[in-house]
Write an enzyme that holds these catalytic residues in place. Structure first.
Site, mmCIF file in Angstrom:
data_model
loop_
_atom_site.group_PDB
_atom_site.id
_atom_site.type_symbol
_atom_site.label_atom_id
_atom_site.label_comp_id
_atom_site.label_asym_id
_atom_site.label_seq_id
_atom_site.Cartn_x
_atom_site.Cartn_y
_atom_site.Cartn_z
ATOM 1 N N MET A 247 0.828 -1.207 0.000
ATOM 2 C CA MET A 247 0.000 0.000 0.000
ATOM 3 C C MET A 247 0.868 1.266 0.000
ATOM 4 O O MET A 247 2.084 1.196 0.142
ATOM 5 C CB MET A 247 -0.892 0.010 1.245
ATOM 6 C CG MET A 247 -1.813 -1.192 1.310
ATOM 7 S SD MET A 247 -2.789 -1.241 2.818
ATOM 8 C CE MET A 247 -3.830 0.190 2.623
ATOM 9 N N HIS A 248 0.212 2.394 -0.126
ATOM 10 C CA HIS A 248 0.783 3.730 0.142
ATOM 11 C C HIS A 248 1.837 4.234 -0.844
ATOM 12 O O HIS A 248 2.246 5.386 -0.757
ATOM 13 C CB HIS A 248 1.422 3.814 1.541
ATOM 14 C CG HIS A 248 0.612 3.235 2.651
ATOM 15 N ND1 HIS A 248 -0.602 3.751 3.016
ATOM 16 C CD2 HIS A 248 0.847 2.183 3.487
ATOM 17 C CE1 HIS A 248 -1.074 3.029 4.038
ATOM 18 N NE2 HIS A 248 -0.223 2.075 4.334
ATOM 19 N N ASP B 18 -2.726 -4.787 0.337
ATOM 20 C CA ASP B 18 -2.331 -6.137 0.761
ATOM 21 C C ASP B 18 -2.960 -6.552 2.086
ATOM 22 O O ASP B 18 -3.300 -7.715 2.281
ATOM 23 C CB ASP B 18 -0.802 -6.303 0.780
ATOM 24 C CG ASP B 18 -0.071 -5.306 1.666
ATOM 25 O OD1 ASP B 18 -0.720 -4.431 2.275
ATOM 26 O OD2 ASP B 18 1.177 -5.387 1.742
HETATM 27 C C1 XUL Z 1 0.038 -1.229 5.467
HETATM 28 C C2 XUL Z 1 1.454 -1.209 5.045
HETATM 29 C C3 XUL Z 1 2.115 -2.458 4.673
HETATM 30 C C4 XUL Z 1 2.475 -2.366 3.231
HETATM 31 C C5 XUL Z 1 3.510 -3.380 2.813
HETATM 32 O O1 XUL Z 1 -0.404 0.010 5.926
HETATM 33 O O2 XUL Z 1 2.103 -0.207 4.970
HETATM 34 O O3 XUL Z 1 1.341 -3.543 4.915
HETATM 35 O O4 XUL Z 1 1.304 -2.431 2.500
HETATM 36 O O5 XUL Z 1 3.158 -4.653 3.000
#
Ligand code: XUL
Length: 512
Positions: free
Chosen positions: A80-81, A239
């Site tokens: 994410m992000h 994810d």
């Molecule tokens: C959720 C997060 C992690 C990333 C990498 O906020 O930062 O789970 O998605 O897996």
């Protein structure tokens, strides 16, 4: 057959799931290592994700010996992000600043000054954090104006792969929730954030619910991937939300602890509520009309990987000769050490920390080292420190009165029986494992199945496809030891925070 595609940090995994929810084949294509040019930076190339996605799809079709025509739908999930920016010709402008990149503290402060911290919480249900996408975009604006001037679209990592697969600029509610530009309560882009920061809303992709169709495999890439043109691609999920679907975290009371690169404690919510202190995230769930709350520790598996890379040459050498997994060898050393690691405590803040400190400048640390400690103590204290950091999230759930009836262990770290035992003892709760241990890619495939109407709902897909395997009960004597160590653990970072920040200032001085 349904295809789940998870664009992780270490690699992209493709998974084929049949009509009865059974996993038929999986294939992972690794990514290049993330580039960390400076202490808080972490970048990956979107082209690398796309190359890995093509390899993973081709690999899984070959592994299952099926033609792409048998795949009735695709679901995406991903780290994410991350910030992916495209120019007017749909070219990637610069490498992606990924989820664990922490360089944007100045932009977080700017957003809080310009919009107001309380308003950000009100508009997006979360405080803005350095890991989120918006401050990364503003970092590009402030530091690379020539790149910023070229931005026509902003996408999240899995949505870049979606764009390559379908030609559509689209995302879905769970991943959009982690951008700091999303109105999590109303499940749409936040016009209030966009206006307050005078951003151009046209750079944002269209946002769908997770099981909705967002487009279809385009004929131009069908030949490249082996998938049939016109195959629908559903929204999927970030994810964590996708992994929650794959772990059946779709009702109140059942929560998961996932040990991947990051570590996440995740709970489903029927109604939206958020932590007034913003220590845990409140995001849209991949279940339509539902939400979830999660606490995140930045360096879970990453802490152990760091140890393996820096100090595990011996195990790597030995594993090369015996075909064993170097992690198994490393963890075996920890198993000889008693709970509590004889007073050695590890703070796993190797990439700053989110829950509970929300502090990009938090630093890792071993505390309590004596000459009597061995390498085994150091390893065990890493396993324990990561579990303590997840317990921090469970303690906040307690404060927020989020019920915890069952904890499901998932992620690569949960494959270790020793680490599961440590977790059960530290949480003081039963830890359940599932027969289906695929997490995000499995959840993404189930979402594709819901989109294709093979299941009537996301909840139904979980009920049909997910089965419990075994459970570890906490051992009260160990839990008592850990309760006492945890009291010390909890107090450690607040006691050294000031020094971590002073160190961070030194860093800035040396790199500039
Ligand atoms: C959720 C997060 C992690 C990333 C990498 O906020 O930062 O789970 O998605 O897996």
């Amino acid at each position: 057959m349904w295809l789940g595609l998870d664009i992780g940090t270490g690699g992209t995994r493709a998974l084929l799931v049949d009509e009865r929810g059974k996993i038929r084949a999986g294939h992972t294509a690794p990514h290049e290592d993330m580039r960390m040019e400076r202490p808080l930076w972490a970048e990956q190339r979107p082209q690398d994700w796309w190359d890995a996605a093509v390899k993973a799809i081709r690999g899984v079709l070959a592994g299952a010996k099926i033609s792409g025509r048998e795949v009735r739908g695709v679901g995406l999930s991903g780290q994410m992000h991350g910030l992916v920016i495209l120019d007017k010709d749909d070219q990637v402008i610069r490498p992606s600043l990924i989820w664990c990149d922490q360089r944007s503290q100045a932009q977080v402060e700017y957003i809080n000054r310009t919009v107001g911290g309380a308003k950000v919480l009100n508009y997006t249900a979360n405080p803005v954090l350095t890991g989120f996408t918006l401050p990364k975009l503003l970092w590009v604006r402030d530091n690379e104006p020539e790149n910023y001037a070229r931005v026509r679209k902003m996408l999240l990592p899995k949505d870049y792969v979606r764009f390559k697969l379908t030609g559509e600029y689209a995302t879905e509610v769970s991943d959009a929730s982690g951008t700091a530009l999303f109105d999590v309560v109303h499940r749409e882009w936040s016009s209030q954030m966009i206006e307050a920061l005078a951003l151009d809303a046209s750079i944002l992709p269209k946002c769908h619910e997770s099981a909705e169709e967002t487009g279809a495999i385009s004929s131009s890439i069908a030949g490249l991937t082996g998938l049939a043109p016109g195959t629908p691609v559903v929204g999927g999920g970030g994810d964590q939300a996708a992994s929650a679907v794959g772990n059946g975290i779709v009702e109140l009371g059942v929560i998961s602890c996932t040990l991947g690169t990051s570590g996440v404690v995740f709970a489903h919510m029927d109604q939206v509520t958020y932590d007034p202190l913003g220590r845990v995230h409140t995001f849209c769930h991949a279940v339509p009309g539902k939400w979830h709350v999660m606490g995140v520790t930045q360096s879970a598996g990453l802490s152990l990987r760091w140890f393996r890379e820096q100090f595990g040459a011996m195990e790597a050498w030995y594993a090369g000769r015996t075909a064993e997994d170097p992690y198994d060898l490393i963890i075996r050393e920890a198993e000889k050490i008693p709970p509590g690691s004889d007073g050695l405590i590890f703070l796993p803040y190797l990439m700053g920390e989110r829950t509970p400190h929300l502090d990009a400048h938090a630093r890792g640390m071993w505390f309590g080292l004596t000459a009597a400690h061995t390498r085994g103590h150091m390893i065990r204290s890493i396993l324990e420190g990561v579990a303590f950091s997840l317990r921090d999230s469970l303690e906040i759930f307690k404060e927020l009165q989020i019920p915890v009836a069952q904890i499901r262990a998932s992620g690569g770290g949960s494959r270790s029986a020793a680490w599961r035992r440590i977790q059960a003892d530290i949480y003081g709760k039963q830890l359940v494992t599932l027969q289906e241990s695929e997490g995000s890619a499995f959840g993404a495939a189930l979402l594709a199945g819901v989109g294709g109407k093979i299941y009537s709902s996301v909840e139904e897909s979980a009920r049909q496809a997910i089965h419990l395997r075994d459970q570890v009960a906490p051992q009260p004597a160990n839990s008592r030891i850990y309760d006492r160590v945890y009291q010390v653990y909890q107090g450690l970072y607040p006691a050294v925070r000031e020094f971590a920040h002073r160190l961070a200032e030194l860093d800035t001085e040396t790199v500039e």
